[in-house]
Design an enzyme around this catalytic site. Structure first.
Site, PDB file in Angstrom:
ATOM      1  N   SER A 113       0.789  -1.254   0.058  1.00  0.00           N
ATOM      2  CA  SER A 113       0.161   0.244  -0.008  1.00  0.00           C
ATOM      3  C   SER A 113       0.814   1.392  -0.059  1.00  0.00           C
ATOM      4  O   SER A 113       1.707   1.361   1.000  1.00  0.00           O
ATOM      5  CB  SER A 113      -1.131  -0.103   1.429  1.00  0.00           C
ATOM      6  OG  SER A 113      -1.763   1.042   1.196  1.00  0.00           O
ATOM      7  N   GLU A 114       0.796   2.164  -1.140  1.00  0.00           N
ATOM      8  CA  GLU A 114       1.739   3.064  -1.112  1.00  0.00           C
ATOM      9  C   GLU A 114       1.878   4.214  -0.097  1.00  0.00           C
ATOM     10  O   GLU A 114       2.659   5.032  -0.172  1.00  0.00           O
ATOM     11  CB  GLU A 114       1.944   3.640  -2.587  1.00  0.00           C
ATOM     12  CG  GLU A 114       0.622   4.312  -2.976  1.00  0.00           C
ATOM     13  CD  GLU A 114      -0.002   3.729  -4.108  1.00  0.00           C
ATOM     14  OE1 GLU A 114      -0.285   2.571  -4.084  1.00  0.00           O
ATOM     15  OE2 GLU A 114      -0.560   4.368  -4.751  1.00  0.00           O
ATOM     16  N   ASN A 115       0.532   4.307   0.719  1.00  0.00           N
ATOM     17  CA  ASN A 115       0.621   5.059   1.838  1.00  0.00           C
ATOM     18  C   ASN A 115       1.485   4.662   2.901  1.00  0.00           C
ATOM     19  O   ASN A 115       1.410   5.259   3.991  1.00  0.00           O
ATOM     20  CB  ASN A 115      -0.757   5.483   2.127  1.00  0.00           C
ATOM     21  CG  ASN A 115      -1.649   4.056   2.540  1.00  0.00           C
ATOM     22  OD1 ASN A 115      -1.647   3.052   1.924  1.00  0.00           O
ATOM     23  ND2 ASN A 115      -2.691   4.373   3.176  1.00  0.00           N
ATOM     24  N   SER A 152       8.266   3.560   1.395  1.00  0.00           N
ATOM     25  CA  SER A 152       7.317   2.947   0.550  1.00  0.00           C
ATOM     26  C   SER A 152       7.653   3.307  -0.892  1.00  0.00           C
ATOM     27  O   SER A 152       7.487   2.176  -1.734  1.00  0.00           O
ATOM     28  CB  SER A 152       6.040   3.534   0.903  1.00  0.00           C
ATOM     29  OG  SER A 152       4.857   3.239   0.039  1.00  0.00           O
TER      30      SER A 152
END
Lengths: 219, 216, 216, 219
Positions: free
Chosen positions: A48-50, A90
């Protein structure tokens, strides 16, 4: 075919591209469906890029955690193999080639593997978010989309006319009609959807497709 | 010992024209109390650096609602229709930047680097006006560092020395911004005693933190 | 689940001419068992990237003792007199790099960056042969990324998915190298069950780790 | 003056430059003594470039922790305000200007504030370790050293002849004989050691010193 059926067909076919242990980033929208159709015995790690690895299923509403959402802002859970990090880490994971596969939608894809999926001139802009990094960084880029626009025009074209997200990065295009591999010298049609003919796929595609009728798979 | 104060006290020295970094991702990990205090204060003409403009009434979106920004460095404005409208009409200068590039620019600012080379954006509108550098036959964009006057951050817990930990996806840009601003103000859910956070578990060293505000 | 094996099994595919990153700072945070296995294996002509050559008989110093290196990227060789002697006599090519630059080069390698701009070394012998770039009136050196075939690392604990935590100053270069090598082998003091390390406390995500070795 | 007395005099004077709350990096060797002479009520945070903040005193031998050493490899403790990080973060703290003061030794310092402290051509080389980053990155660079070499030659010179560690970064030179501030236009003698004369300091210095005899402090 109904809208939902198309989406499910695409998601199911994309799921076959994922292997046990793969690190995968699924774009917002239809690509997230892919996680529902993994082959038996295949377990993947969702990025999840967050800022975390190990996205788990959506929780029941009353169990939603305000600090735990996916990149679309929707409540999710984290699996027991998961871990959290900041945005630099990330995207180090993304840009550094540590994501095996990313699955994203598209507005246009062309014969060179160029992708346009973030901006339509004249329409209100949203911003690229993490899409440009994902397309440049992930090892394998799968575009999952409906074959054509709602008005019937082609999304797979000779050359993108919309502003690009990235140049020559797309590896595979999976639509409700076809599976198309992007090679250096062009687009190779490898499979067609059940109930579809090669002629229909060719007619619906705005770019040249290489294929051998004898070797076409059906999905 | 780091200074503890109210949100209103914390933002009192923020003045017109300043550059402010604000943590958060679609509002998650954004210091709502500090943003609200800045809205109440009404300071205009702010340059804001933040991942996204969130939603109307949420997080950084409140500063969009109240039109306090003149420049916005961000990766995503799709959650707040007003951001897009203001960009089109020229009311707000928005520099759209790929999220990973924005993270590295802030990290570079806090780390004393003059910039970083990224492959992201090559061959797109993002490359416009930027220096291209070829290293080992691959083309990269030179992206310059970002710094700010003030950072408004959200952490989960702080100890009384300002050492911070975060929860899940509320971490995002906060630790990077903690290094890149002259004054760092952090809203936390809990302030614990010295030693209550193991040294190995601290994410943001307390030396970066100037003011702590107890939020929710 | 990450694969668990012995130190000898872990290093079996390391072959002549490979580039190896090794964690540690003066031996603290160096995987002694893995280095010993590499010494026992006797593979020559290695390129090693590591902070320092430690001391005779300690950590990376063992590879100096056994003359298995042909090239060494490092910031400090003052603890091992043989390193200095080999450098003078040309037996070992040593690329001396400021410690902070070495850390950023490894981080860049693992992060897909084409390099970083640092002010460190400007006006010194370190600038020789490097591109200088001026950003906002300040001169920086362009330092290129470093990557490796294999990383030999030391962590405190791993869970069975390879998520890692470190202890105190034994962390140093290990988390950076975990991202920058094709194969990552980690010696740990303890392997714990899934979930035993809080997601917020993990320093190195398990996705980077290929092999775990139980050491001391 | 005995060697040890000189070192203590230097360390005591350097300690006066440190303020409550300062983040400080003390070089290996004599600079580490500075921590013993802080003014009453002054508490500083010591940065260790191998990856933590909050260096505490040396432990008793039997309490030494194999994972907790300073940048010289010596066992230390960590204070309750301390925290640990990797080498990239450690040098981000240094290079990013988050260290208020660093105290280092020198082989040579010159009128431009250039520093040479890492290499003597023809002698066995040790490497620069973290010194180049510290001198470029810390806000204030204090050189703490004996005024002259053992053979009586000057260490404070018009122009460094040894390979530089960094250009024009030194702010203050504190020796057993004098305190000298480095300004853009040259070296300013501000204090002399008790029992020393201005003439002795000038004679022992290989560079021009600006000063006003009326305003010279004594330490």
């Amino acid at each position: 075919m109904a809208q939902m059926d198309k989406r499910v067909r695409i998601a199911k076919r994309v799921a076959k591209e994922l292997h046990d242990g793969d690190v995968v980033n699924l774009g917002i929208g239809m690509p997230t469906l892919v996680a529902n159709y993994l082959s038996h015995g295949v377990s993947i790690v969702l990025h999840s890029e967050n800022g975390f690895l190990g996205i788990g299923p959506e929780p029941q509403a009353e169990l939603a955690d305000k600090d735990l959402v996916n990149a679309g802002g929707k409540p999710v859970t984290i699996q027991e193999n998961g871990c959290c990090f900041d945005s630099a880490m990330s995207f180090a994971i993304i840009r550094g080639g540590h994501v095996d596969t990313t699955v994203l939608g598209a507005l246009e894809v062309d014969e060179q593997g160029n992708l346009a999926n973030w901006m339509v001139p004249g329409k209100r802009i949203s911003g690229m978010g993490g899409a440009m990094d994902l397309v440049v960084g992930a090892k394998k880029i799968i575009i999952a989309m409906e074959h054509n626009n709602k008005d019937g025009t082609a999304k797979i074209v000779k050359q993108c006319s919309l502003p690009l997200t990235a140049k020559a990065e797309v590896d595979l295009i999976i639509t409700d009609m076809a599976v198309i591999a992007v090679h250096q010298d062009g687009l190779y049609l490898t499979e067609i959807a059940e109930g579809t003919t090669v002629e229909e796929v060719v007619a619906a595609t705005g770019a040249q497709l290489f294929f051998s009728e004898d070797n076409l798979g059906i999905f | 010992m780091v200074k503890i104060c109210t949100a209103n006290e914390a933002v009192k020295d923020i003045s017109e024209g300043m550059c402010i970094m604000i943590g958060g991702f679609l509002g998650v990990g954004t210091p709502e109390g500090l943003v609200q205090a800045l809205v109440d204060k009404g300071t205009k003409n702010l340059t804001v650096i933040t991942n996204d403009s969130a939603f109307p009434g949420v997080g950084v979106g409140k500063l969009q609602d109240s039109k306090q920004m003149s420049t916005l460095y961000t990766s995503y404005i799709g959650g707040h229709p007003e951001s897009g409208r203001c960009m089109e009409e020229g009311d707000l200068k928005i520099i759209l930047t790929p999220q990973g590039t924005l993270a590295e620019q802030i990290r570079a600012g806090g780390s004393g680097l003059g910039g970083i080379l990224t492959p992201t954006g090559v061959g797109t509108v993002v490359e416009e006006g930027k220096t291209q550098i070829v290293v080992a036959d691959k083309t990269y964009l030179l992206e310059e560092p970002l710094k700010a006057d003030v950072a408004l951050l959200k952490a989960y817990k702080a100890d009384c020395h300002g050492n911070l930990i975060y929860r899940f996806s509320a971490r995002n840009f906060n630790p990077l911004m903690a290094m890149a601003a002259r004054t760092v103000i952090v809203e936390v859910e809990e302030i614990v005693e010295a030693g209550a956070i193991e040294p190995d578990n601290v994410i943001t060293p307390g030396i970066f933190v100037d003011l702590l505000v107890k939020g929710r």
